[in-house]
Design a protein around this motif. Structure first.
Motif, short mmCIF file in Angstrom:
data_model
loop_
_atom_site.label_atom_id
_atom_site.label_comp_id
_atom_site.label_asym_id
_atom_site.label_seq_id
_atom_site.Cartn_x
_atom_site.Cartn_y
_atom_site.Cartn_z
N GLN A 134 0.80 -1.22 0.00
CA GLN A 134 0.00 0.00 0.00
C GLN A 134 0.84 1.29 0.00
OE1 GLN A 134 -1.41 -2.67 2.29
NE2 GLN A 134 -2.27 -3.15 0.28
N VAL A 135 2.03 1.21 -0.58
CA VAL A 135 2.83 2.43 -0.75
C VAL A 135 2.18 3.25 -1.86
CG1 VAL A 135 5.07 3.37 -1.37
CG2 VAL A 135 4.93 1.31 0.05
N LYS A 136 1.82 4.48 -1.54
CA LYS A 136 1.02 5.33 -2.44
C LYS A 136 1.69 5.59 -3.78
CE LYS A 136 -0.85 10.07 -2.68
NZ LYS A 136 0.00 10.57 -3.77
N ALA A 137 2.98 5.87 -3.74
CA ALA A 137 3.67 6.26 -4.97
C ALA A 137 5.16 6.12 -4.77
CB ALA A 137 3.32 7.71 -5.33
N GLY A 138 5.90 6.13 -5.87
CA GLY A 138 7.35 6.07 -5.75
C GLY A 138 8.05 5.94 -7.08
N ILE A 139 9.36 5.92 -6.98
CA ILE A 139 10.25 5.74 -8.13
C ILE A 139 11.37 4.80 -7.73
CG2 ILE A 139 11.95 6.86 -9.63
CD1 ILE A 139 10.33 9.35 -9.59
N ILE A 140 11.66 3.84 -8.58
CA ILE A 140 12.84 3.00 -8.42
C ILE A 140 13.74 3.24 -9.62
CG2 ILE A 140 13.72 0.64 -8.22
CD1 ILE A 140 10.96 -0.10 -7.02
N ASN A 141 14.95 3.71 -9.38
CA ASN A 141 15.90 4.02 -10.44
C ASN A 141 17.11 3.09 -10.28
OD1 ASN A 141 17.60 5.06 -12.34
ND2 ASN A 141 17.71 7.12 -11.48
N ALA A 142 17.19 2.11 -11.18
CA ALA A 142 18.29 1.14 -11.15
C ALA A 142 19.31 1.53 -12.21
CB ALA A 142 17.75 -0.27 -11.39
N SER A 143 20.13 2.51 -11.90
CA SER A 143 21.19 2.98 -12.81
C SER A 143 20.65 3.33 -14.19
CB SER A 143 22.29 1.93 -12.92
OG SER A 143 22.93 1.75 -11.70
N GLY A 144 19.53 4.02 -14.24
CA GLY A 144 18.97 4.41 -15.52
C GLY A 144 17.78 3.59 -15.95
N ASP A 145 17.56 2.43 -15.32
CA ASP A 145 16.32 1.67 -15.53
C ASP A 145 15.35 2.13 -14.47
OD1 ASP A 145 17.77 0.32 -17.42
OD2 ASP A 145 18.14 -1.43 -16.18
N LEU A 146 14.37 2.92 -14.88
CA LEU A 146 13.55 3.63 -13.92
C LEU A 146 12.08 3.27 -14.09
CD1 LEU A 146 13.90 7.35 -12.98
CD2 LEU A 146 11.68 6.53 -13.76
N THR A 147 11.40 3.02 -12.95
CA THR A 147 9.96 2.73 -13.00
C THR A 147 9.24 3.54 -11.92
OG1 THR A 147 8.30 0.97 -13.12
CG2 THR A 147 10.03 0.70 -11.46
N THR A 148 8.03 3.96 -12.22
CA THR A 148 7.28 4.82 -11.31
C THR A 148 5.86 4.28 -11.11
OG1 THR A 148 6.20 6.24 -12.96
CG2 THR A 148 8.47 6.79 -12.35
N TRP A 149 5.24 4.74 -10.03
CA TRP A 149 3.81 4.53 -9.84
C TRP A 149 3.26 5.67 -9.00
CZ3 TRP A 149 7.54 2.44 -6.93
CH2 TRP A 149 7.37 2.36 -5.54
#
Length: 331
Positions: A190-205
């Protein structure tokens, strides 16, 4: 195959004071899978946010243990050790990842191929190369490469590499897959939002604490201090491949460290590729594939894939984009 975020592609992760909505932004940077990972979450409680990030780190570490070809105890190493000998029974998770990798290989006509790990290392990008490899050396270097020799048995969930000396590696898809799985875990918490940036491989919600969209700022390649355009990222991912730090030059021509697994030759003619799609895994693989396929073939392929877009910067720093990319040009 991946590098840190290139100079002209700047990710602006804006931390917003959102006390009126009681949300806080928590961020942590660490080294995982041999690369820099930046994880940002938008949560109601800072302490819980750090707990969530640590849970994501645990998930990424688990995936690394599964796909690492350096860890002799990993499932991937077991597959490689038994190349040309016998099929290896593996987890359904890894089986499905390899299955998807083979599908991407077919779509890209082998430009993406996890059996690239079988290539002989005849290219050196540390300044020590003294001559251009011969055609014979090049042909020999790729003798063990070929995704069609990765034999999958769905009923038994086994993988068999047909040729002795074959190897598979997940350097061009693994970080994207890990980012996807970490995102999936955080959403389940239930994390509202975020970004994961793996050395340029980036995903958001989700969105920023203010409700605004996450933005990627693309800098003008001819003037790195100026923003060329802003692109909103909504429930989406992006991955970048580039040749900024690792390359060799022969007869005035620059050759990238990203090698074509079909020929053994380094890629040329492109400075960077950024692919946008819902899945970071797909972005990761396609960024490498388009870099190898070249501008025209790569654009034609991406334009046939629903929900996937690309920005290519060629060796003359000219920007090319797929049909769905709409720039907000700030020049």
């Amino acid at each position: 195959m991946k590098i840190l975020v290139p100079l002209f592609l700047l990710f602006f992760l804006v931390t917003v004071n959102a006390q009126e909505r009681e949300y806080v932004t928590v961020h942590k940077t660490m080294k995982l899978m041999g690369s820099r990972f930046d994880i940002t979450v938008v949560v109601l409680d800072e302490e819980i946010g750090y707990i969530n990030i640590n849970e994501a780190v645990t998930e990424i570490t688990r995936i690394e243990k599964m796909i690492s070809s350096w860890d002799e105890e990993s499932e991937t190493s077991l597959i490689n050790k038994n190349a040309g000998i016998k099929p290896v029974k593996i987890s359904l998770e890894l089986f499905k990842l390899i299955e998807r990798a083979k599908q991407i290989s077919k779509i890209t006509d082998g430009a993406f191929d996890i059996s690239y790990a079988s290539m002989d290392q005849i290219w050196k990008f540390d300044g020590s190369m003294e001559y251009f490899p011969t055609p014979e050396e090049m042909a020999k270097s790729i003798e063990k490469v070929g995704y069609y020799n990765i034999i999958l048995n769905e009923e038994d969930t086994t993988v068999f590499l047909k040729e002795k000396g074959m190897r598979i590696g997940f350097g061009a898809i693994g970080k994207g897959y890990a980012a996807d799985r970490a995102k999936e875990l955080l959403i389940s918490k239930q994390v509202k939002a975020g970004i994961i940036n793996a050395s340029g491989d980036l995903t958001t919600w989700g969105t920023k604490a203010t409700g605004e969209k996450w933005l990627i700022g693309i800098a003008n390649p001819l003037s790195k201090e100026k923003i060329f355009s802003w692109l909103p990222i909504v429930e989406s991912s992006v991955a970048t491949s580039g040749n900024y730090e690792k390359f060799v030059t022969f007869n005035g021509k620059k050759y990238s460290h990203i090698l074509d697994p079909r020929t053994g030759y380094p890629s040329s003619g492109i400075n960077s590729v950024s692919v946008f799609s819902k899945s970071a895994e797909l972005c990761d693989a396609m960024a490498t594939a388009v870099f190898i396929m070249g501008k025209n073939t790569g654009l034609a392929m991406i334009n046939q894939l629903n929900g996937t877009e690309v920005i290519i910067v060629d060796s003359f720093n000219k920007i090319h984009k797929s049909n769905g990319i709409m720039f907000n040009n700030n020049e």
